[in-house]
Write an enzyme that holds these catalytic residues in place. Structure first.
Site, PDB file in Angstrom:
ATOM      1  N   HIS A  23       0.845  -1.027   0.200  1.00  0.00           N
ATOM      2  CA  HIS A  23       0.059   0.042  -0.193  1.00  0.00           C
ATOM      3  C   HIS A  23       0.555   0.915  -0.013  1.00  0.00           C
ATOM      4  O   HIS A  23       0.857   2.260  -0.738  1.00  0.00           O
ATOM      5  CB  HIS A  23      -0.762   0.116   1.122  1.00  0.00           C
ATOM      6  CG  HIS A  23      -1.711  -0.764   1.697  1.00  0.00           C
ATOM      7  ND1 HIS A  23      -1.679  -2.058   2.385  1.00  0.00           N
ATOM      8  CD2 HIS A  23      -2.833  -2.055   0.448  1.00  0.00           C
ATOM      9  CE1 HIS A  23      -3.538  -2.604   2.089  1.00  0.00           C
ATOM     10  NE2 HIS A  23      -3.354  -2.170   0.912  1.00  0.00           N
TER      11      HIS A  23
ATOM     12  N   LYS B 208     -16.036  -7.580   5.249  1.00  0.00           N
ATOM     13  CA  LYS B 208     -15.145  -7.616   6.185  1.00  0.00           C
ATOM     14  C   LYS B 208     -14.957  -7.610   7.787  1.00  0.00           C
ATOM     15  O   LYS B 208     -15.164  -6.772   8.162  1.00  0.00           O
ATOM     16  CB  LYS B 208     -13.692  -7.881   5.911  1.00  0.00           C
ATOM     17  CG  LYS B 208     -13.363  -7.716   4.546  1.00  0.00           C
ATOM     18  CD  LYS B 208     -12.526  -7.033   4.148  1.00  0.00           C
ATOM     19  CE  LYS B 208     -12.062  -6.937   2.362  1.00  0.00           C
ATOM     20  NZ  LYS B 208     -10.822  -7.116   1.770  1.00  0.00           N
TER      21      LYS B 208
ATOM     22  N   ARG C 245      -1.639  -5.965  -8.459  1.00  0.00           N
ATOM     23  CA  ARG C 245      -0.833  -6.391  -7.624  1.00  0.00           C
ATOM     24  C   ARG C 245      -0.549  -7.983  -9.050  1.00  0.00           C
ATOM     25  O   ARG C 245       0.073  -8.653  -9.033  1.00  0.00           O
ATOM     26  CB  ARG C 245      -1.073  -7.153  -6.382  1.00  0.00           C
ATOM     27  CG  ARG C 245      -0.690  -6.244  -5.342  1.00  0.00           C
ATOM     28  CD  ARG C 245      -1.454  -7.047  -4.073  1.00  0.00           C
ATOM     29  NE  ARG C 245      -2.820  -6.946  -4.237  1.00  0.00           N
ATOM     30  CZ  ARG C 245      -3.253  -7.788  -3.563  1.00  0.00           C
ATOM     31  NH1 ARG C 245      -3.397  -7.439  -2.002  1.00  0.00           N
ATOM     32  NH2 ARG C 245      -5.295  -6.903  -3.674  1.00  0.00           N
TER      33      ARG C 245
ATOM     34  N   SER D 235      -2.677  -7.720   2.935  1.00  0.00           N
ATOM     35  CA  SER D 235      -3.050  -7.558   3.767  1.00  0.00           C
ATOM     36  C   SER D 235      -3.143  -8.630   5.236  1.00  0.00           C
ATOM     37  O   SER D 235      -2.699  -9.562   6.323  1.00  0.00           O
ATOM     38  CB  SER D 235      -4.708  -6.167   4.362  1.00  0.00           C
ATOM     39  OG  SER D 235      -3.610  -5.261   4.159  1.00  0.00           O
TER      40      SER D 235
HETATM   41  P1  ADP Z   1     -10.260  -3.982  -0.663  1.00  0.00           P
HETATM   42  O1  ADP Z   1     -10.147  -3.437   1.219  1.00  0.00           O
HETATM   43  O2  ADP Z   1     -10.412  -2.507  -1.027  1.00  0.00           O
HETATM   44  O3  ADP Z   1      -9.909  -4.680  -0.730  1.00  0.00           O
HETATM   45  P2  ADP Z   1      -7.264  -2.975   0.814  1.00  0.00           P
HETATM   46  O4  ADP Z   1      -6.880  -2.619   1.821  1.00  0.00           O
HETATM   47  O5  ADP Z   1      -6.507  -5.110   0.234  1.00  0.00           O
HETATM   48  O6  ADP Z   1      -8.418  -2.539  -0.525  1.00  0.00           O
HETATM   49  O7  ADP Z   1      -5.782  -2.976  -0.801  1.00  0.00           O
HETATM   50  C1  ADP Z   1      -6.678  -1.177  -1.572  1.00  0.00           C
HETATM   51  C2  ADP Z   1      -6.151  -1.670  -2.802  1.00  0.00           C
HETATM   52  O8  ADP Z   1      -4.586  -0.995  -2.237  1.00  0.00           O
HETATM   53  C3  ADP Z   1      -6.813  -2.096  -3.626  1.00  0.00           C
HETATM   54  O9  ADP Z   1      -6.460  -1.687  -5.087  1.00  0.00           O
HETATM   55  C4  ADP Z   1      -5.515  -3.723  -4.004  1.00  0.00           C
HETATM   56  O10 ADP Z   1      -5.551  -3.752  -5.036  1.00  0.00           O
HETATM   57  C5  ADP Z   1      -4.421  -2.799  -3.518  1.00  0.00           C
HETATM   58  N1  ADP Z   1      -2.836  -3.205  -3.118  1.00  0.00           N
HETATM   59  C6  ADP Z   1      -3.503  -4.143  -1.914  1.00  0.00           C
HETATM   60  N2  ADP Z   1      -2.265  -4.629  -1.463  1.00  0.00           N
HETATM   61  C7  ADP Z   1      -0.901  -4.432  -2.893  1.00  0.00           C
HETATM   62  C8  ADP Z   1       0.465  -4.196  -3.032  1.00  0.00           C
HETATM   63  N3  ADP Z   1       0.412  -5.293  -1.783  1.00  0.00           N
HETATM   64  N4  ADP Z   1       1.054  -3.861  -3.919  1.00  0.00           N
HETATM   65  C9  ADP Z   1       0.266  -3.232  -4.254  1.00  0.00           C
HETATM   66  N5  ADP Z   1      -1.000  -2.875  -4.096  1.00  0.00           N
HETATM   67  C10 ADP Z   1      -1.895  -3.337  -3.481  1.00  0.00           C
END
Ligand code: ADP
Length: 175
Positions: free
Chosen positions: A22, A46, A95, A133
């Site tokens: 992130h 979630k 990703r 996460s």
């Molecule tokens: P959500 O609650 O929408 O699933 P997340 O908090 O998991 O969102 O992630 C927010 C954004 O960051 C999403 O677009 C997700 O694809 C991206 N993201 C999560 N982990 C990574 C990572 N390791 N590298 C790049 N982008 C990421």
């Protein structure tokens, strides 16, 4: 300093917790745009590990010093939030191929509701491309080391929460 587009963009997510993936996306967005709002969602379906206020606080701490980056709670529809703040675009991280289907659906739904707001996909450095996460939480639960996956302050907080993760069991939802 290199010149940045004058636009404001929104980077939404649950950030439960914020990972180095992130943070990599936030830095890339920051290097491109004048203002970046990291919009932290309550996570619709979630069961979050960290309360939203704590997720916000952690992001604020790890983005300190990135001028033009601020963190806000996302309430309601993302496109309404983006419009209210005058955002030109929504930033999402991609990703792997597995992210594509969900991200495309969401981008198209958002475009249907708000054709004036673009979705921009940024890809992280390959060393963060496998981090999510939910996997971080599983690793902590199983007693593993996540210090190369999350900022240090987050790793310390997760250590403390290991017990709480135990109550939830190893089968955590995937993001
Ligand atoms: P959500 O609650 O929408 O699933 P997340 O908090 O998991 O969102 O992630 C927010 C954004 O960051 C999403 O677009 C997700 O694809 C991206 N993201 C999560 N982990 C990574 C990572 N390791 N590298 C790049 N982008 C990421």
């Amino acid at each position: 300093m290199t010149q940045r587009f004058s636009s404001l963009v929104v980077y939404p997510g649950s950030f439960d917790p914020i990972t180095l993936g992130h943070l990599d996306i936030i830095r890339r967005a920051h290097s491109l745009f004048r203002e970046v709002i990291v919009a932290v969602a309550d996570s619709f379906n979630k069961d979050p590990l960290l309360p939203i206020d704590e997720r916000i606080e952690l992001i604020e701490t790890v983005t300190e010093g990135l001028e033009g980056v601020r963190v806000e709670r996302l309430k309601g529809l993302l496109v309404d939030f983006a419009r209210k703040h005058g955002a030109k675009a929504i930033i999402r991280g991609l990703r792997a191929v597995s992210d594509f289907e969900y991200e495309f659906k969401m981008a198209w739904m958002n475009r249907r509701m708000a054709p004036d707001i673009e979705t921009i996909f940024l890809i992280p450095s390959e060393k963060y491309a496998y981090i999510s996460s939910s996997l971080v939480k599983e690793i902590v639960y199983l007693g593993g080391d996540v210090s190369t996956m999350v900022p240090e302050i987050v790793a310390r907080r997760l250590e403390v929460l290991r017990g709480k993760l135990g109550e939830k069991g190893p089968s955590l939802e995937h993001d």
